[in-house]
Design an enzyme around this catalytic site. Structure first.
Site, PDB file in Angstrom:
ATOM      1  N   HIS A  61       0.856  -1.181   0.124  1.00 30.19           N
ATOM      2  CA  HIS A  61      -0.075   0.079  -0.055  1.00 30.19           C
ATOM      3  C   HIS A  61       0.949   1.213  -0.053  1.00 30.19           C
ATOM      4  O   HIS A  61       1.686   1.555   1.064  1.00 30.19           O
ATOM      5  CB  HIS A  61      -0.785   0.014   1.142  1.00 30.19           C
ATOM      6  CG  HIS A  61      -1.596  -1.198   1.519  1.00 30.19           C
ATOM      7  ND1 HIS A  61      -2.999  -1.191   1.075  1.00 30.19           N
ATOM      8  CD2 HIS A  61      -1.554  -2.231   1.765  1.00 30.19           C
ATOM      9  CE1 HIS A  61      -3.564  -2.271   1.240  1.00 30.19           C
ATOM     10  NE2 HIS A  61      -2.707  -3.125   2.093  1.00 30.19           N
ATOM     11  N   PHE A  62       1.241   1.875  -1.226  1.00 28.20           N
ATOM     12  CA  PHE A  62       2.108   2.767  -1.048  1.00 28.20           C
ATOM     13  C   PHE A  62       1.348   4.163  -1.098  1.00 28.20           C
ATOM     14  O   PHE A  62       1.865   5.446  -1.321  1.00 28.20           O
ATOM     15  CB  PHE A  62       2.586   3.035  -2.396  1.00 28.20           C
ATOM     16  CG  PHE A  62       4.220   1.820  -2.450  1.00 28.20           C
ATOM     17  CD1 PHE A  62       4.230   1.243  -1.089  1.00 28.20           C
ATOM     18  CD2 PHE A  62       4.725   1.452  -3.620  1.00 28.20           C
ATOM     19  CE1 PHE A  62       5.646   0.356  -0.961  1.00 28.20           C
ATOM     20  CE2 PHE A  62       5.828   0.652  -3.327  1.00 28.20           C
ATOM     21  CZ  PHE A  62       6.216   0.190  -2.179  1.00 28.20           C
ATOM     22  N   HIS A 229      -2.916 -12.740   2.137  1.00 25.93           N
ATOM     23  CA  HIS A 229      -2.294 -12.549   3.694  1.00 25.93           C
ATOM     24  C   HIS A 229      -3.133 -13.763   4.465  1.00 25.93           C
ATOM     25  O   HIS A 229      -3.846 -13.414   5.426  1.00 25.93           O
ATOM     26  CB  HIS A 229      -2.351 -11.314   4.349  1.00 25.93           C
ATOM     27  CG  HIS A 229      -3.171 -10.544   4.022  1.00 25.93           C
ATOM     28  ND1 HIS A 229      -4.604 -10.885   4.032  1.00 25.93           N
ATOM     29  CD2 HIS A 229      -3.345  -9.016   3.785  1.00 25.93           C
ATOM     30  CE1 HIS A 229      -5.307  -9.584   3.849  1.00 25.93           C
ATOM     31  NE2 HIS A 229      -4.474  -8.626   3.509  1.00 25.93           N
ATOM     32  N   ASP A 302       2.173  -7.170   2.447  1.00 24.01           N
ATOM     33  CA  ASP A 302       1.203  -6.128   2.906  1.00 24.01           C
ATOM     34  C   ASP A 302       1.634  -4.837   3.392  1.00 24.01           C
ATOM     35  O   ASP A 302       1.007  -4.412   4.509  1.00 24.01           O
ATOM     36  CB  ASP A 302       0.320  -6.833   3.937  1.00 24.01           C
ATOM     37  CG  ASP A 302      -1.022  -5.841   4.062  1.00 24.01           C
ATOM     38  OD1 ASP A 302      -1.399  -5.118   3.562  1.00 24.01           O
ATOM     39  OD2 ASP A 302      -1.869  -6.394   5.089  1.00 24.01           O
ATOM     40  N   HIS A 306       1.416   3.623   8.445  1.00 27.81           N
ATOM     41  CA  HIS A 306       1.079   4.608   8.978  1.00 27.81           C
ATOM     42  C   HIS A 306       1.937   5.358   9.828  1.00 27.81           C
ATOM     43  O   HIS A 306       2.776   4.852  10.247  1.00 27.81           O
ATOM     44  CB  HIS A 306      -0.370   3.959   9.919  1.00 27.81           C
ATOM     45  CG  HIS A 306      -1.154   3.540   9.451  1.00 27.81           C
ATOM     46  ND1 HIS A 306      -2.202   4.027   8.393  1.00 27.81           N
ATOM     47  CD2 HIS A 306      -1.477   1.904   9.118  1.00 27.81           C
ATOM     48  CE1 HIS A 306      -2.905   2.990   7.813  1.00 27.81           C
ATOM     49  NE2 HIS A 306      -2.476   1.978   8.401  1.00 27.81           N
TER      50      HIS A 306
HETATM   51  O1  DOR Z   1      -3.662  -3.858   8.122  1.00 28.12           O
HETATM   52  C1  DOR Z   1      -4.130  -3.583   7.246  1.00 28.12           C
HETATM   53  N1  DOR Z   1      -3.500  -2.308   6.774  1.00 28.12           N
HETATM   54  N2  DOR Z   1      -4.745  -4.410   6.529  1.00 28.12           N
HETATM   55  C2  DOR Z   1      -5.506  -3.946   5.398  1.00 28.12           C
HETATM   56  O2  DOR Z   1      -5.995  -4.860   4.761  1.00 28.12           O
HETATM   57  C3  DOR Z   1      -5.233  -2.677   4.717  1.00 28.12           C
HETATM   58  C4  DOR Z   1      -3.838  -2.015   5.299  1.00 28.12           C
HETATM   59  C5  DOR Z   1      -3.665  -0.422   5.119  1.00 28.12           C
HETATM   60  O3  DOR Z   1      -4.195  -0.205   3.830  1.00 28.12           O
HETATM   61  O4  DOR Z   1      -3.408   0.071   5.883  1.00 28.12           O
END
Ligand code: DOR
Length: 437
Positions: A61-62, A229, A302, A306
């Site tokens: 997730h960039f 996952h 994955d 954050h």
């Molecule tokens: O923990 C997660 N974070 N699981 C996800 O499916 C999405 C990801 C995110 O985009 O933060």
């Protein structure tokens, strides 16, 4: 752009064998493999190093567009390069989510301008965008969130799920957690102040139920399915019962076989919070065994960054997800050094297998004619993962303080060195991955 080079004296991790030989690259492609081949371009003496096919991370997730204070396609791809990752598949839960052809075209344009390694993208499924899902060109697959996670994407209505599986032929990748189980657990459990509740809220039955539904739909409609996952022994046991020729593939993230509850919540608090959640050692061991047995096909991270400030909020407010693209190869090389697995298994799980299951053209193997996406690793190099010394914009890792033995030292994308001895060359640009239908 200099996309020609010769690598001498490396131990090559080839399909089926490890062999000391030389490799030459012309115009971004592997031109020759053997002994005494002529020099082309820069000559690299890789004595003492191993050469693997470039790592492919099939789930990151960039964050671009919409949350570039956490990461963008440039910073994320720099983290990838530093981790030996030459190609990534990026998720659509952006702000706004990527659910139309137009948004996909814009995201590809951003990647062409900013990504230092190769890229491919998933389209996000909603209950209304079936036509877009089937009309969009050259994507790795359709992503369905069966349970809610970061962002607004969610398809939990079985009728809509069935419609998506029944119409179309492109690969469907599912985040398999059953939304109704998540909601029921929320009603049953009432202490939400402690992050340790996270793995109970999103319990094993939520994962198994969604995985079973997705597999049923995939078998019913003969639709290619990838389960993202995997986290439970229960899912692995269920998958072991399926016929070997099924069209279903699965992946596991290093955190799910490396970090276990409850210890990780004590040590890391909400930094360890992710979806699907970390689980007990029983599950972690079962996932590793399923990977070794070929029930799980490949490794993804994955990578879901954050910021520390966002993660610092109390449980309930803190978002789910952790970074990982920069540390996955080192975690696996450390396991090679501990004799838990072989270099060939690592090359298979982290390059050949994702290339094959997503039908990527020219990727996944060190072979004449393939794209020159390569990573040189030093199995003797020891380094400690350290917050503040990473390339991901959030600059923290759940593995902070962990010493790992075995690290990438040079990453090569289409014949160009993008990472060398700790430094990323930010001027390199990757290319869009081509997916066969
Ligand atoms: O923990 C997660 N974070 N699981 C996800 O499916 C999405 C990801 C995110 O985009 O933060």
């Amino acid at each position: 752009m200099n996309a020609s080079l010769t690598i001498r004296n490396a131990e090559l991790v080839l399909p089926g064998r490890i062999e000391r030989a030389d490799v030459s690259v012309i115009n971004g492609r592997i031109y020759a493999i053997g002994y005494g081949i002529p020099d082309v371009g820069d000559v690299i003496n890789a004595e003492g190093l191993c050469l693997l096919p470039g790592i492919i991370d099939p789930q990151v997730h960039f964050r671009e567009p919409g949350a570039d204070h956490k990461e963008d396609l440039h910073s994320g791809s720099c983290a990838a390069a530093a981790g030996g990752v030459t190609s990534y598949l990026d998720m659509p839960n952006n702000v706004p989510p990527v659910i139309t052809r137009q948004q996909m075209a814009e995201k590809k344009q951003l990647a062409a301008e900013k990504s230092v390694v190769n890229y491919g993208f998933f389209m996000g499924a909603t209950s209304e965008n079936l036509d877009e899902l089937n009309a969009v060109e050259n994507v790795c697959g359709i992503k369905i969130f069966m349970g809610s996670s970061t962002g607004d994407l969610l398809v939990d209505n079985p009728v809509v799920l069935e419609r998506i599986f029944a119409n179309g032929s492109r690969l469907i990748a599912v985040h398999a957690e059953d939304e109704s189980v998540l909601q029921t657990n929320k009603d049953l459990l009432n202490d939400f102040s402690d992050v340790r509740i996270h793995s109970r809220l999103r319990d094993e039955s939520a994962a198994l139920r969604a995985t079973k539904l997705a597999v049923r739909l995939s078998l019913q409609y003969q639709r290619r399915l990838h389960i993202l996952h995997l986290t439970t022994e229960d899912e692995c046991d269920f998958l072991r019962t399926l016929p070997r020729e099924h069209r279903i593939s699965t992946e596991v993230c290093p955190q799910h076989f490396t970090l276990t509850v409850p210890e990780c919540y004590q040590k890391l608090g909400t930094l360890a919070q992710m979806n699907p959640p970390l689980r007990t050692k029983r599950h972690a061991d079962a996932l590793w065994q399923a990977l070794k047995d070929g029930i799980i096909d490949c490794i993804a991270t994955d990578h879901a960054p954050h910021t520390l400030a966002e993660k610092d909020q109390p449980y309930g407010k803190a978002p789910s997800g952790m970074p990982g693209v920069e540390t996955s190869l080192a975690l696996l090389l450390d396991r090679v050094n501990r004799n838990d697995c072989t270099l060939q298994e690592v090359a298979f799980w982290m390059s050949e297998s994702p290339a094959k299951l997503y039908r990527m053209k020219g990727k996944g193997r060190i072979e004449v004619g393939q794209d020159a996406d390569l990573v040189l690793v030093d199995l003797t190099l020891k380094k400690t993962v350290t917050n503040g010394e990473l390339n991901t914009r959030v600059n923290w890792s759940p593995y902070h303080g962990m010493e790992l033995r075995g690290w990438p030292v040079r990453t090569i994308v289409n014949g160009q060195t993008v990472f060398l001895n700790g430094e990323v060359d930010e001027s390199v640009r990757g290319r869009e991955i081509c997916f066969a239908r």
